[in-house]
Design a protein around this motif. Structure first.
Motif, mmCIF file in Angstrom:
data_model
loop_
_atom_site.group_PDB
_atom_site.id
_atom_site.type_symbol
_atom_site.label_atom_id
_atom_site.label_comp_id
_atom_site.label_asym_id
_atom_site.label_seq_id
_atom_site.Cartn_x
_atom_site.Cartn_y
_atom_site.Cartn_z
ATOM 1 N N UNK A 154 -102.095 -96.286 -130.632
ATOM 2 C CA UNK A 154 -101.779 -95.165 -129.801
ATOM 3 C C UNK A 154 -102.836 -94.284 -129.032
ATOM 4 N N UNK A 155 -102.265 -93.961 -127.869
ATOM 5 C CA UNK A 155 -103.520 -93.257 -126.978
ATOM 6 C C UNK A 155 -102.987 -92.021 -126.125
ATOM 7 N N UNK A 156 -103.692 -91.420 -125.565
ATOM 8 C CA UNK A 156 -103.518 -90.483 -124.715
ATOM 9 C C UNK A 156 -104.348 -90.310 -123.557
ATOM 10 N N UNK A 157 -103.756 -90.083 -122.260
ATOM 11 C CA UNK A 157 -104.602 -89.969 -121.107
ATOM 12 C C UNK A 157 -104.481 -88.678 -120.458
ATOM 13 N N UNK A 158 -105.464 -88.131 -119.837
ATOM 14 C CA UNK A 158 -105.493 -86.891 -119.141
ATOM 15 C C UNK A 158 -106.028 -87.076 -117.703
ATOM 16 N N UNK A 159 -105.266 -86.597 -116.814
ATOM 17 C CA UNK A 159 -105.733 -86.718 -115.267
ATOM 18 C C UNK A 159 -105.740 -85.207 -114.583
ATOM 19 N N UNK A 160 -106.475 -85.105 -113.529
ATOM 20 C CA UNK A 160 -106.571 -83.927 -113.090
ATOM 21 C C UNK A 160 -106.939 -83.988 -111.654
ATOM 22 N N UNK A 161 -106.459 -82.933 -110.831
ATOM 23 C CA UNK A 161 -106.807 -82.919 -109.260
ATOM 24 C C UNK A 161 -107.001 -81.505 -108.726
ATOM 25 N N UNK A 162 -107.678 -81.086 -107.771
ATOM 26 C CA UNK A 162 -107.729 -80.053 -107.115
ATOM 27 C C UNK A 162 -108.071 -80.248 -105.585
ATOM 28 N N UNK A 163 -107.318 -79.624 -104.636
ATOM 29 C CA UNK A 163 -107.815 -79.640 -103.238
ATOM 30 C C UNK A 163 -107.125 -78.626 -102.410
ATOM 31 N N UNK A 164 -107.554 -78.818 -101.125
ATOM 32 C CA UNK A 164 -107.208 -77.532 -100.276
ATOM 33 C C UNK A 164 -106.300 -78.526 -99.097
ATOM 34 N N UNK A 165 -105.433 -77.757 -98.547
ATOM 35 C CA UNK A 165 -104.629 -78.382 -97.591
ATOM 36 C C UNK A 165 -104.218 -77.468 -96.383
#
Length: 572
Positions: A512-523
């Motif tokens: 079993x495994x878990x993944x964590x992703x993220x992002x931040x930006x301006x538009x």
């Protein structure tokens, strides 16, 4: 991916029924002095970056009659696609739609599957796919029904070639050593020269071979679909399709510049003579196909032609008792066309096609808007009933004990739950969650295991089918000025353990495994551009996506480690 470490300095060699000592086959790097067995037994990878590929001098070295594999360890693929869609409207409200497509994929790659600084298992891949499709349909509306009828034609031409290099592989060394003990056999004759192979030629055989497959697939179908508004609250969707598929295949495993000849002409022919009462009528010629066919008692290409048809259909009912709730139920009969593998095939049975796979699927569920439409909740229960499901399995081989092939499982089933919830916490913040619960099971299926021993797979789960998958995401989006907006996301996904092979063999366990992703930006508020930074697998989780075996190597393909970057998007 990495070689699977052994608990003692032995390799399990298919065809021997047990371990063989590595003193005969323990490769030693002439530059570093590193022992292959020591490397395998002392390298237990803990992250995806711990890979020690075969260096250039190890994999490009020429053996006796064998050219190494040159070039960088990379994939180079090119995909071209053309699509043309035309819609013509008639005065009576009918529409004629034409969809034309052409795709071409070219793939070249040099792959090292062992992740060890030795030429244990490398492949040089060259493949091409050309695909043409044409669909023509007529759409209209009659009373309370929207309908369409149409026809489809498709043609695919596929060429798949991969050359395997086994200079430091224990399997090939073991077989070549046995072949050398048969040097005095009357079958030890080089068909090109008429003289016996030397012991050195026998010991250095089976270092490389080439697997090829040429396919031409055609499919045509006619179909009809209709959406019926039976009442303001109840709609019914019905569809039916008749399909005919044909596939012509020619392929084999082949010699490369004489590398397989000593092994096949002496070792294989001797054992075939002992098993079937006579040796193959003709020896293997240089660069010829070394796949053996029992019926013709000869080496040569394997050819097959399949022609199958089916009727698939779909019925979906949607009931809307209130404005905020939809209840639905569906039944669908579908098919997957016949398939033929490209294997390292010692015998022709390995490249026999698997017939078409049938699936009868049932689903019931709901879609609901809650909390003044701030929450959307969807859930569905499903049951899949498979007939002749195509799976990768083994078959018993008289020389190599067990070899891979594609087979049909008479019956199999899967059932479970899919659910997702989207909740608007505030105008700027949205939360999304998902849950999948899955049970899969193979029916009565007599086959063989990886040692060529009889077994029944009844009750085994499907490959790569975790019983639980959970996901969660947070999305933040708000304007910060009249011209700029801020957007951020954080998402996680966890899945339970699964298997990539026989469930009682821990070598194929996927933890079993878990993944964590993220992002931040301006538009820009007008959505013309966006700049963001992102990260994937932020916790640097070490996990396996795929596990397979080939030529004495169990290969675990690790997922990407922590990855980060920046993106600039401009729309015009």
């Amino acid at each position: 991916m990495a070689l699977t470490p052994n608990t003692d300095p032995t390799f399990i060699v298919p065809g021997t029924g047990g371990p063989s000592t590595t003193s005969l086959f323990n490769a030693v790097d002439p530059v570093t002095g590193l022992s292959l067995v020591d490397f395998v037994n002392n390298n237990f990878p803990t992250n995806a970056e711990q890979t020690d590929w075969a260096p250039n001098y190890a994999r490009t070295t020429d053996g006796i009659g064998v050219n190494g594999i040159d070039g960088p360890l990379e994939e180079d693929s090119k995909f071209d696609a053309l699509k043309l869609g035309v819609r013509y409207g008639f005065d009576n409200g009918l529409n004629l739609v034409s969809l034309t497509g052409y795709n071409k994929l070219d793939r070249e790659a040099v792959l090292d599957f062992s992740s060890a600084p030795f030429a244990v298992l490398l492949q040089d891949v060259d493949a091409e796919i050309k695909s043409f499709s044409q669909e023509l349909r007529l759409e209209g509306e009659t009373g309370k029904a929207n309908w369409l009828v149409g026809a489809y034609y498709g043609k695919d031409e596929t060429s798949d070639t991969n050359r395997t290099l086994l200079l430091d592989n224990a399997n090939s060394s073991y077989v070549a050593t046995i072949a050398a003990t048969l040097a005095a056999s009357p079958l030890n004759v080089d068909p090109e020269t008429g003289v016996p192979y030397t012991v050195a030629e026998l010991l250095n055989s089976f270092q490389t071979y080439r697997d090829t497959g040429e396919f031409e697939t055609k499919t045509w179908s006619i179909f009809a679909n209709a959406d019926w508004e039976l009442t303001p609250e109840f709609t019914l969707t019905t569809g039916i399709r008749y399909t005919e598929d044909t596939q012509d295949y020619v392929g084999c495993s082949g010699d490369v510049n004489g590398s397989m000849q000593p092994n096949v002409n002496v070792f294989n022919r001797t054992y075939f003579a002992l098993i079937y009462g006579t040796a193959p009528a003709a020896p293997l010629l240089e660069n010829g196909c070394n796949t053996f066919d029992v019926a013709t008692n000869s080496f040569g290409p394997v050819a097959s032609s399949t022609k199958e048809d089916n009727v698939s259909w779909r019925v979906v009912g949607n009931w809307t008792p209130t404005d905020n709730l939809v209840l639905f139920a569906s039944a669908t009969q579908g098919y997957k066309s016949a398939s033929t593998p490209v294997n390292a095939a010692s015998k022709s049975e390995q490249n026999a096609p698997a017939t078409q796979e049938g699936l009868l699927a049932y689903e019931v569920g709901f879609k609901a808007s809650l909390l003044d439409q701030r929450m959307q909740a969807n859930a569905a229960l499903f049951y899949y009933d498979y007939e002749d499901k195509q799976i990768s399995a083994f078959f018993a081989d008289p020389i190599y004990k067990a070899l891979a092939r594609l087979q049909n499982v008479p019956t199999a089933e899967a059932y479970g739950l899919d659910a997702e919830v989207t909740y608007l916490i505030s105008e700027e913040l949205t939360a999304m969650g998902g849950l999948t619960l899955l049970h899969t099971e193979i029916g009565d299926f007599d086959t063989v295991d990886s040692f060529g021993l009889p077994t029944n797979r009844q009750g085994d789960p499907f490959l790569y089918s975790p019983e639980s998958v959970v996901s969660l995401a947070l999305l933040y989006d708000r304007p910060v000025t009249t011209d700029l907006g801020l957007r951020a996301s954080l998402s996680g996904r966890w899945q339970s353990e699964s298997t990539a092979g026989q469930p009682n063999d821990p070598l194929y366990d996927i933890d079993s495994y878990g993944l964590l992703n993220g992002s931040i930006g301006v538009y820009s508020i007008d959505q013309n551009w966006e700049v963001s930074v992102w990260g994937k697998n932020l916790t640097d989780e070490y996990y396996w996506q795929q596990i397979t075996t080939n030529a004495n190597v169990v290969m675990r393909f690790a997922g990407m480690p922590r990855t980060y970057g920046a993106s600039l998007t401009y729309r015009f």
